[in-house]
Write an enzyme that holds these catalytic residues in place. Structure first.
Site, PDB file in Angstrom:
ATOM      1  NE  ARG A 157      -3.378  -0.204   2.968  1.00 19.86           N
ATOM      2  CZ  ARG A 157      -4.686  -0.174   2.774  1.00 19.86           C
ATOM      3  NH1 ARG A 157      -5.291  -1.197   2.229  1.00 19.86           N
ATOM      4  NH2 ARG A 157      -5.405   0.858   3.138  1.00 19.86           N
ATOM      5  N   GLY A 173      -5.764   8.092   7.617  1.00 19.57           N
ATOM      6  CA  GLY A 173      -6.705   9.140   7.228  1.00 19.57           C
ATOM      7  C   GLY A 173      -6.241  10.491   7.730  1.00 19.57           C
TER       8      GLY A 173
END
Ligand code: F6R
Length: 619
Positions: free
Chosen positions: A28, A103
């Site tokens: 990722r 986030g």
């Protein structure tokens, strides 16, 4: 984007499993890593800037005490540089708990100021640490559980997050929550597990619950409970995921990207072959896990327009979908960057199918575009690779691409699967609306079967060796231009994107007819131009580009099945013939291999290209 793992076990040590999960999530993209283990009454945290190996070396040098509960994180720096201090997990001032986050906490400055005024000391420059202290404050204010502390804290937070936290007080408490970036959980009698994606969970279970935005989940071995932030209990169904653990490995290949390129003949079979209905000259868009996928004849017949929204490579598949759906089913199609669509207050006609295309099904802009289209009255539909993803759950109709997990950051097999899925959708639309008759349908589905030997030929040793040689000759080009026309214009865009992503060479993709409106000024000796040209409607048009580039001293690499263009070019990469509709599936393979070989020869980190994350779950 950041990776999150967590586990709570009935017995035994959780550390190896956490590190294994973090390794699976490496793809990722990240720049630091850390773990926290629960100790009775507290937590021990270890975190390091750099690769997971650095964290592992550190853990070997000074081991942590075994624990049955822990969380881990790979961080992709947003707030604060990638240092040991900014790496996750974070804790409160009393070190009672540990927390990791993916986030952005938008009001972190306000929260930080408020907490500092109350005497809290911060030890990092991250937005995440404020959330760890908020949890601590809620525990001080006698929240009865970590889950309740998290619910209370999240009511104060604005932003997007997937978050996991744990403590080992009287009980082992592992919790997670989602608002934006994905998080999923799995429960077995031996333990309960959480992760940012399915791949981190499949070593433990294939029955997976995907949290919805606004969910908070409490985990214990053998059980889980999901509540909303207000504390109301909700039920979430589990999805059985058919991916295998081995799918997450590189097999015999040096890079995931190369493995995934070579998987494409099987991807064709998985995406298309079981859906072909030769008797009816048609296809079934459904899937084992999704029944008919929501594609009823009534829906297919009611569509007056299609609006595609997607990002990056998936957008290029969307451009190809436009040629296919307009050409085969005669329905008008618009295509837009999801990031533009969501903010331009689009005017959408009644009976519009909003078709989002996404490998992950978690791309923030694509999800936002899809939600907007639904609000504006469109029917949300998706072409997607991940069965339980947010996009799939939020769509009324879905074609699952069945490409298997794609780990290489540069998308390859997912693109081919998306193009094939778009072709299937175009055929089904055409059949359901009577635009394509049974005989034409049969012809179209048979073309799909013919692709497999052609794909295998393109991936044969001889062909790969030919592309390696071309790569060697263009390694030091001043720059690359990729040109294509008609349905192969998006293939040119994709070729340019692949090359820049993994080799960092400057590359631009253009519709071939645009060249003389500006880009031709770039042509000079030392500049390489890839012309993608297959036999078909516009072959002679793109052929003239080969001549124009050569006349100005540029070097031309021609990829495709148009013999005249191949004969005119400096380098010819011949691609087997196919129907023009399916030529992008074949033409993109040499472009993927060319990018891969150039990047390899330039010594680039192919599976972890700089600045890129696999899944862009925030704006
Ligand atoms: C390029 C690449 C990206 C993705 C884009 C959308 O190689 O991988 O451009 O295609 O970020 O991602 P998904 O398809 O997951 O929505």
């Amino acid at each position: 984007m950041c990776g999150i793992v967590g586990a709570v076990l009935t017995e035994g040590s959780v550390l190896e499993g956490l590190l294994g999960g973090l390794r699976v999530l490496e793809y990722r993209g990240y720049d630091s890593a850390g773990v926290a283990l629960g100790l009775e009454g507290g937590v021990s945290i270890r975190r390091k800037a750099g690769r997971i190996e650095k964290l592992e070396d550190d853990l070997r040098a000074v081991p942590l005490a075994d624990s049955p509960i822990g969380i881990g994180h790979t961080r992709w720096a947003t707030h604060g540089p990638p240092t040991d201090e900014n790496a996750h997990p974070h804790t409160d001032n009393q070190r009672r708990l540990a927390l990791v986050h993916n986030g952005i906490i938008e009001n972190h400055s306000e929260l930080r100021a408020e907490l500092e005024a109350e005497g809290v000391t911060f030890s990092s420059g991250t937005d995440t640490e404020a959330l760890a202290h908020l949890l601590g404050r809620e525990l001080d204010r006698s929240a009865p559980s970590l889950a309740e502390a998290l619910r209370r804290a999240l009511r104060l937070v604005h932003g997007y997050y997937a978050v996991a936290a744990m403590r080992f007080g009287d009980e082992k408490e592992l919790v997670c929550a989602r608002q934006g970036p994905p998080i999923c959980v799995g429960v077995t009698p031996e333990g309960s597990y959480l992760g940012s994606d399915v791949l981190a969970l499949i070593p433990h279970t294939r029955d997976i619950v995907f949290l919805e935005d606004g969910d908070v989940c409490e985990l214990a071995p053998g059980r889980m409970e999901v509540t909303r932030i207000d504390g109301s209990v909700v039920q979430r169904a589990s999805h059985h995921v058919s991916w295998e653990e081995a799918d997450a490995g590189k097999g015999v290949y040096p890079h995931y990207m190369l493995k995934e390129i070579h998987e494409q003949p099987d991807v064709l079979a998985r995406t298309a072959f079981s859906r072909i209905d030769e008797a009816r000259g048609d296809v079934n868009l459904g899937h084992d896990e999704l029944g008919d996928g929501g594609w009823s004849d009534a829906l297919l017949q009611s569509i007056d327009r299609v609006q595609v929204a997607a990002c990056g490579t998936a957008l290029h598949a969307g451009y190809i979908a436009r040629y296919l759906i307009e050409g085969l089913a005669r329905i008008p199609v618009d295509v837009d960057y999801a990031s533009e669509f969501r903010y331009r207050d689009p005017v959408l006609a009644p009976n519009t199918l909003a078709l989002a295309i996404s490998q992950s099904g978690e791309t923030a802009d694509t999800l936002a575009a899809q939600r907007l289209a639904r609000e504006k009255g469109c029917t949300p539909a998706a072409i997607c690779n991940v069965a339980g993803s947010t996009l799939v759950r939020e769509s009324d109709a879905v074609v699952l691409t069945n490409a298997g997990p794609e780990i290489g950051v540069a998308s390859t097999k997912a693109f081919v699967a998306q193009v094939i899925a778009a072709y299937l959708l175009a055929v089904r639309l055409g059949r359901a609306r009577g635009v394509i008759d049974r005989v034409q349908g049969l012809e179209l589905v048979r073309e799909l079967r013919l692709l497999r030997p052609s794909l295998e030929r393109l991936l044969s040793e001889d062909h790969v060796a030919e592309i390696k040689a071309v790569a060697g000759r263009h390694l030091n080009a001043k720059g690359f231009m990729f040109l294509g026309r008609g349905i192969n214009y998006p293939v040119a865009l994709e070729g340019a994107l692949k090359l820049k992503e993994i080799s960092y060479m400057h590359a631009e993709g253009y519709p071939a007819g645009e060249m003389k409106h500006g880009p031709i000024a770039l042509i000079e000796p030392g500049m390489s131009t890839v012309v993608v040209n297959s036999r078909g409607l516009v072959a002679d048009k793109a052929r003239s580009n080969v001549e124009q580039v050569r006349a100005r001293g540029g070097q031309v690499i021609c990829v495709g099945s148009d013999p005249e263009s191949l004969a005119l070019a400096d380098e010819a990469i011949e691609v087997p013939r196919s129907s023009e509709w399916l030529s992008p599936v074949l033409n993109v393979i040499p472009l993927q291999l060319l990018s891969y070989e150039i990047a390899r020869l330039r010594g680039c980190d192919i599976d972890k290209p700089r600045n890129l994350a696999k899944s862009v779950t925030v704006e």
